[in-house]
Design an enzyme around this catalytic site. Structure first.
Site, short mmCIF file in Angstrom:
data_model
loop_
_atom_site.label_atom_id
_atom_site.label_comp_id
_atom_site.label_asym_id
_atom_site.label_seq_id
_atom_site.Cartn_x
_atom_site.Cartn_y
_atom_site.Cartn_z
N LYS A 110 0.84 -1.20 0.00
CA LYS A 110 0.00 0.00 0.00
C LYS A 110 0.88 1.25 0.00
CE LYS A 110 -4.42 1.50 1.57
NZ LYS A 110 -5.58 1.30 2.41
N LYS A 189 -2.40 -14.11 -9.26
CA LYS A 189 -3.01 -14.78 -8.09
C LYS A 189 -4.48 -14.38 -7.97
CE LYS A 189 -3.36 -13.56 -3.64
NZ LYS A 189 -3.07 -13.05 -2.33
N LYS A 192 -9.72 -11.00 -4.48
CA LYS A 192 -10.83 -10.04 -4.61
C LYS A 192 -10.30 -8.69 -5.09
CE LYS A 192 -12.78 -12.43 -0.93
NZ LYS A 192 -12.52 -12.66 0.48
#
Ligand code: TYM
Length: 321
Positions: A110, A189, A192
């Site tokens: 992040k 991968k 979500k």
């Protein structure tokens, strides 16, 4: 063996969750103790709508039961129903090196994307360590992406034991080779956050459409292909019978087929693979009181164990006598 694992209610479960983790939960539920929980405190770092979070939490419980989790064998509960875990998180945080947490991928990624991270995301691995250590867990079945977090848990536990004596049980990750990293519809991968998932309980019609759009390479039909490393083949292997998988492997190696045929075979195999759980899910969803009862029983059993461990830890570090 004492087994424990957790899964976030951040949306509906996808094949990565099932083949990487949930399938192992079911296989290991007959062990000496099995604790499985829905990690709603972790999910709060991303889901900020109370109705949505509550809905996903209930859905997660129904999904796990439909997929074969048996409440007579395993303890199924919601993370926040065991407050002892939050207290243990603080006790572990007092000795958690900043550098160790700065290297953890969720926070690091992040930051690398230039986004501001909150303390919840930064301390996410400490809460996860408390989840594991609060139940004296020995084995933690997970997909490959969680190995780093379990290493952090081991480090924190060893350093706590070094300061206060042999109080915490040191756990080990358990990862299945064949499905440690299930690929998504784009070959990355399945996750979500990458919007590349095949959900376990989406309608077969929606799923078939997604499968038909899976990215494939542009090699000519005649060319023989190596199935290993091909995401379409990898997905097919998860839901096909051994016999069908061997046949498909042969087809790849011989060449002369189109990816459209593989996609169709994948959609068919997926539909029948999940047909029984889908029917069980419908029956379970019609009994919300039964789901509440299972989660309440799970919360009492989990709290009993976590309170016992917390007391041991509090005594060791001088918080309780
Ligand atoms: P979560 O909710 O992201 O994922 C749940 C489980 O699914 C596995 N998984 C995958 N496995 C293979 N291939 C994939 N593409 C894939 N995507 C997800 C994950 O490895 C995981 O096992 N931090 C944890 C939740 C957690 C936890 C814990 C787990 C909280 N406390 C204590 C174990 C022990 C998480 O975010 O998982």
């Amino acid at each position: 063996m004492r087994v424990l694992s957790g899964i976030q209610p951040t949306g509906r479960f996808h094949w990565g969750n099932y083949f990487g983790a949930i399938r192992q939960y079911i296989d290991l539920q007959t062990e000496e103790a099995a604790f499985y929980f829905i990690a709603n405190l972790h999910a709060l770092t991303t889901v900020r709508d109370p109705e949505v979070l509550h809905g996903y939490t209930v859905d997660a419980a129904i999904d796990l039961l439909a997929l074969g989790l048996d409440p007579d064998q395993a303890v199924l509960f919601v993370q926040s129903d065991v407050p002892a875990v939050s207290e243990l998180t603080w006790l572990l945080m007092t000795g958690a090196p900043m550098g160790l947490l700065e290297r953890c991928h969720a926070y690091k990624d992040k930051k690398a994307r230039g986004l501001s991270a909150d303390a919840g995301l930064f301390n996410y691995p400490v809460l996860m360590a408390a989840d594991i250590l609060a139940y004296d867990s020995e084995i933690v079945p997970v997909g490959a992406d969680q190995i780093q977090h379990i290493e952090v848990c081991r480090d924190l536990a060893m350093s706590f034991n070094h300061s206060f004596g042999e109080v915490l049980c040191i756990p080990k990750a358990k990862v299945l080779d064949a499905s440690a990293k299930v690929p998504g519809t784009d070959g990355e991968k399945m996750s979500k956050s990458y919007d590349n998932t095949l959900e376990v309980f989406e309608s077969p019609k929606v799923q078939r459409k997604k499968i038909m759009r899976i990215t494939t390479d542009s090699r000519p039909m005649e060319e023989p292909k190596d199935p290993q490393g091909d995401p379409l083949y990898q997905l097919y292997s998860l839901v096909a019978s051994d016999e069908d998988r061997e046949q498909m492997e042969k087809t790849y190696r011989e060449g002369g087929f189109g990816y459209g045929e593989v996609k169709k075979a994948l959609a068919d195999a997926a539909e029948s693979y999940f047909a029984e759980p889908r029917a069980r899910r419908e029956a379970l969803a019609a009994k919300p009181e039964r789901i509440e009862e299972i989660l309440a029983d799970g919360a009492s059993a989990a709290s009993r164990k976590a309170n016992e461990v917390l007391q041991r830890v509090q005594r060791a570090c001088g918080i309780a006598r």
